[in-house]
Design a protein around this motif. Structure first.
Motif, PDB file in Angstrom:
ATOM      1  N   SER A 128       0.835  -1.208   0.000  1.00  9.94           N
ATOM      2  CA  SER A 128       0.000   0.000   0.000  1.00  9.94           C
ATOM      3  C   SER A 128       0.866   1.253   0.000  1.00  9.94           C
ATOM      4  CB  SER A 128      -0.932   0.006   1.214  1.00  9.94           C
ATOM      5  OG  SER A 128      -1.871  -1.046   1.134  1.00  9.94           O
ATOM      6  N   GLU A 129       1.952   1.244   0.766  1.00  6.50           N
ATOM      7  CA  GLU A 129       2.868   2.390   0.778  1.00  6.50           C
ATOM      8  C   GLU A 129       3.466   2.615  -0.611  1.00  6.50           C
ATOM      9  OE1 GLU A 129       3.320   4.411   3.180  1.00  6.50           O
ATOM     10  OE2 GLU A 129       2.965   3.401   5.092  1.00  6.50           O
ATOM     11  N   MET A 130       3.800   1.525  -1.295  1.00  9.22           N
ATOM     12  CA  MET A 130       4.361   1.645  -2.645  1.00  9.22           C
ATOM     13  C   MET A 130       3.325   2.211  -3.607  1.00  9.22           C
ATOM     14  SD  MET A 130       6.436  -1.999  -2.684  1.00  9.22           S
ATOM     15  CE  MET A 130       7.175  -1.768  -4.310  1.00  9.22           C
ATOM     16  N   LEU A 131       2.109   1.687  -3.540  1.00 12.21           N
ATOM     17  CA  LEU A 131       1.061   2.117  -4.471  1.00 12.21           C
ATOM     18  C   LEU A 131       0.611   3.551  -4.198  1.00 12.21           C
ATOM     19  CD1 LEU A 131      -1.064  -1.163  -4.565  1.00 12.21           C
ATOM     20  CD2 LEU A 131       0.356  -0.240  -6.400  1.00 12.21           C
ATOM     21  N   ASN A 132       0.690   3.982  -2.955  1.00 15.44           N
ATOM     22  CA  ASN A 132       0.293   5.352  -2.592  1.00 15.44           C
ATOM     23  C   ASN A 132       1.440   6.352  -2.732  1.00 15.44           C
ATOM     24  OD1 ASN A 132      -2.320   4.519  -1.939  1.00 15.44           O
ATOM     25  ND2 ASN A 132      -1.772   4.080   0.184  1.00 15.44           N
ATOM     26  N   HIS A 133       2.603   5.854  -3.183  1.00 15.14           N
ATOM     27  CA  HIS A 133       3.792   6.707  -3.361  1.00 15.14           C
ATOM     28  C   HIS A 133       4.200   7.388  -2.057  1.00 15.14           C
ATOM     29  CE1 HIS A 133       3.641   6.201  -7.755  1.00 15.14           C
ATOM     30  NE2 HIS A 133       2.335   6.318  -7.623  1.00 15.14           N
ATOM     31  N   THR A 134       4.033   6.660  -0.939  1.00 10.83           N
ATOM     32  CA  THR A 134       4.415   7.201   0.368  1.00 10.83           C
ATOM     33  C   THR A 134       5.539   6.377   1.017  1.00 10.83           C
ATOM     34  OG1 THR A 134       2.611   5.907   1.378  1.00 10.83           O
ATOM     35  CG2 THR A 134       2.149   8.217   0.827  1.00 10.83           C
ATOM     36  N   PHE A 135       6.068   5.392   0.288  1.00 11.07           N
ATOM     37  CA  PHE A 135       7.113   4.531   0.848  1.00 11.07           C
ATOM     38  C   PHE A 135       8.334   5.351   1.283  1.00 11.07           C
ATOM     39  CE2 PHE A 135      10.771   1.756   0.816  1.00 11.07           C
ATOM     40  CZ  PHE A 135      10.311   0.544   1.295  1.00 11.07           C
ATOM     41  N   SER A 136       8.799   6.242   0.397  1.00  7.24           N
ATOM     42  CA  SER A 136      10.011   7.012   0.709  1.00  7.24           C
ATOM     43  C   SER A 136       9.783   7.975   1.869  1.00  7.24           C
ATOM     44  CB  SER A 136      10.475   7.786  -0.525  1.00  7.24           C
ATOM     45  OG  SER A 136       9.465   8.682  -0.972  1.00  7.24           O
ATOM     46  N   LYS A 137       8.557   8.481   1.994  1.00  7.63           N
ATOM     47  CA  LYS A 137       8.248   9.402   3.096  1.00  7.63           C
ATOM     48  C   LYS A 137       8.298   8.680   4.432  1.00  7.63           C
ATOM     49  CE  LYS A 137       4.723  12.652   4.710  1.00  7.63           C
ATOM     50  NZ  LYS A 137       3.399  13.271   4.424  1.00  7.63           N
ATOM     51  N   SER A 147      15.226  -6.811   3.149  1.00  5.17           N
ATOM     52  CA  SER A 147      15.196  -5.350   3.188  1.00  5.17           C
ATOM     53  C   SER A 147      14.659  -4.815   1.872  1.00  5.17           C
ATOM     54  CB  SER A 147      16.601  -4.789   3.431  1.00  5.17           C
ATOM     55  OG  SER A 147      17.134  -5.240   4.656  1.00  5.17           O
ATOM     56  N   ILE A 148      13.876  -3.760   1.956  1.00 11.49           N
ATOM     57  CA  ILE A 148      13.355  -3.087   0.762  1.00 11.49           C
ATOM     58  C   ILE A 148      13.708  -1.613   0.883  1.00 11.49           C
ATOM     59  CG2 ILE A 148      11.342  -2.615  -0.677  1.00 11.49           C
ATOM     60  CD1 ILE A 148       9.976  -5.017   0.683  1.00 11.49           C
ATOM     61  N   PHE A 149      14.421  -1.093  -0.115  1.00 11.73           N
ATOM     62  CA  PHE A 149      14.868   0.294  -0.110  1.00 11.73           C
ATOM     63  C   PHE A 149      14.275   1.036  -1.312  1.00 11.73           C
ATOM     64  CE2 PHE A 149      18.377  -2.275   1.619  1.00 11.73           C
ATOM     65  CZ  PHE A 149      18.586  -1.671   2.843  1.00 11.73           C
ATOM     66  N   TYR A 150      14.202   2.363  -1.166  1.00 11.16           N
ATOM     67  CA  TYR A 150      13.835   3.232  -2.285  1.00 11.16           C
ATOM     68  C   TYR A 150      15.015   4.158  -2.538  1.00 11.16           C
ATOM     69  CZ  TYR A 150      11.129   6.397  -5.246  1.00 11.16           C
ATOM     70  OH  TYR A 150      10.671   7.136  -6.298  1.00 11.16           O
ATOM     71  N   THR A 151      15.451   4.268  -3.802  1.00 10.84           N
ATOM     72  CA  THR A 151      16.650   5.037  -4.109  1.00 10.84           C
ATOM     73  C   THR A 151      16.302   6.412  -4.671  1.00 10.84           C
ATOM     74  OG1 THR A 151      16.934   4.420  -6.434  1.00 10.84           O
ATOM     75  CG2 THR A 151      17.658   2.823  -4.781  1.00 10.84           C
ATOM     76  N   ASP A 152      17.325   7.273  -4.764  1.00  8.09           N
ATOM     77  CA  ASP A 152      17.119   8.601  -5.332  1.00  8.09           C
ATOM     78  C   ASP A 152      17.005   8.570  -6.853  1.00  8.09           C
ATOM     79  OD1 ASP A 152      19.705   7.956  -5.921  1.00  8.09           O
ATOM     80  OD2 ASP A 152      20.624   9.660  -4.888  1.00  8.09           O
ATOM     81  N   ARG A 153      17.074   7.365  -7.435  1.00  9.64           N
ATOM     82  CA  ARG A 153      16.880   7.184  -8.883  1.00  9.64           C
ATOM     83  C   ARG A 153      15.516   6.575  -9.188  1.00  9.64           C
ATOM     84  NH1 ARG A 153      22.024   4.242 -11.391  1.00  9.64           N
ATOM     85  NH2 ARG A 153      20.873   4.819 -13.277  1.00  9.64           N
TER      86      ARG A 153
END
Length: 230
Positions: free
Chosen positions: A107-116, A146-152
């Motif tokens: 849900s965080e991924m789909l809502n584009h709130t994972f990085s926040k 682990s699941i990370f979100y990058t600056d790319r």
């Protein structure tokens, strides 16, 4: 008003009976396939592969083996989503994610709130980390998904594995990281995966709820017949 000859009525009754038998046969086949009393089915929900690595997301959500009977006569649910990563020419590792935790992360991924929520970049302070492990032949092995979100605008799935110790609470504490595998997903790939897996979980929950074997802990007064006979 004229009455149909008896032989025509009998032919229609025979045709109706044949249709009912075919429907019953089809229903039994479907019932056997989705029954919680059948062996657990592993369904590959999503796959992403390139020359370097492969990510597989597999379901292990339904089936009688997904329930443990505890001392309180409750059936505790233990279904999982399996994340498998293969680095070609190197190692394969897999990690298990509970159904509820998977839905939160997806849900965080789909809502584009994972990085926040989990930050950006590779560090123990960023990303989400799920600890697990197993005991085989007396040897305790631990793993960290682990699941990370990058600056790319990429998602990175990583599994670390090695010898571990089991704590008093039953958790696994990794002592030494012997293997590490990773898989990078573009934003589009990650969103496709998140949609597919989250939708699949919802479908499995609905089907099994209608079957009388919900994918949750089941109290003694609510035993579904198929599960109670396991």
């Amino acid at each position: 008003m004229t009455m149909e000859p008896m032989n025509q009525i009998m032919m229609k009754l025979e045709q109706l009976q044949k249709q009912m038998n075919e429907l019953q046969s089809t229903t039994e086949k479907v019932d056997a396939f989705i029954s919680p009393n059948t062996p657990s089915r592993e369904v590959k929900i999503y796959k992403s592969a390139n020359k370097k690595s492969t990510l597989d997301v597999t379901s292990m959500l339904s089936g009688s083996k997904m329930y443990n009977k505890n001392k309180h006569e409750e059936f505790t649910y233990k279904g999982k989503i399996i994340i498998g990563i293969t680095e070609h020419g190197k190692d394969y590792e897999k990690a298990y994610l509970s159904k509820g935790r998977a839905k939160v992360i997806l849900s965080e991924m789909l809502n584009h709130t994972f990085s926040k929520r989990y930050g950006v970049g590779f560090s123990r302070d960023n990303g989400v980390h799920i600890h697990g492990g197993s005991v085989k032949d007396g040897k305790v092995r631990g793993r960290i998904l682990s699941i990370f979100y990058t600056d790319r605008n990429q998602y990175v799935f990583q599994i670390e594995e090695g010898p571990a110790e089991k704590t008093e609470t039953g958790a696994f504490k990794l002592k030494k990281k012997e293997r590490k595998v990773q898989k990078f997903l573009s934003l589009d790939e990650a969103l496709e995966m998140a949609h597919e897996v989250k939708d699949y979980i919802g479908h499995e929950e609905m089907v099994n709820h209608l079957r009388g074997a919900p994918l949750y802990d089941i109290l003694p007064t609510e035993y579904p017949r198929a599960v109670a006979n396991t």
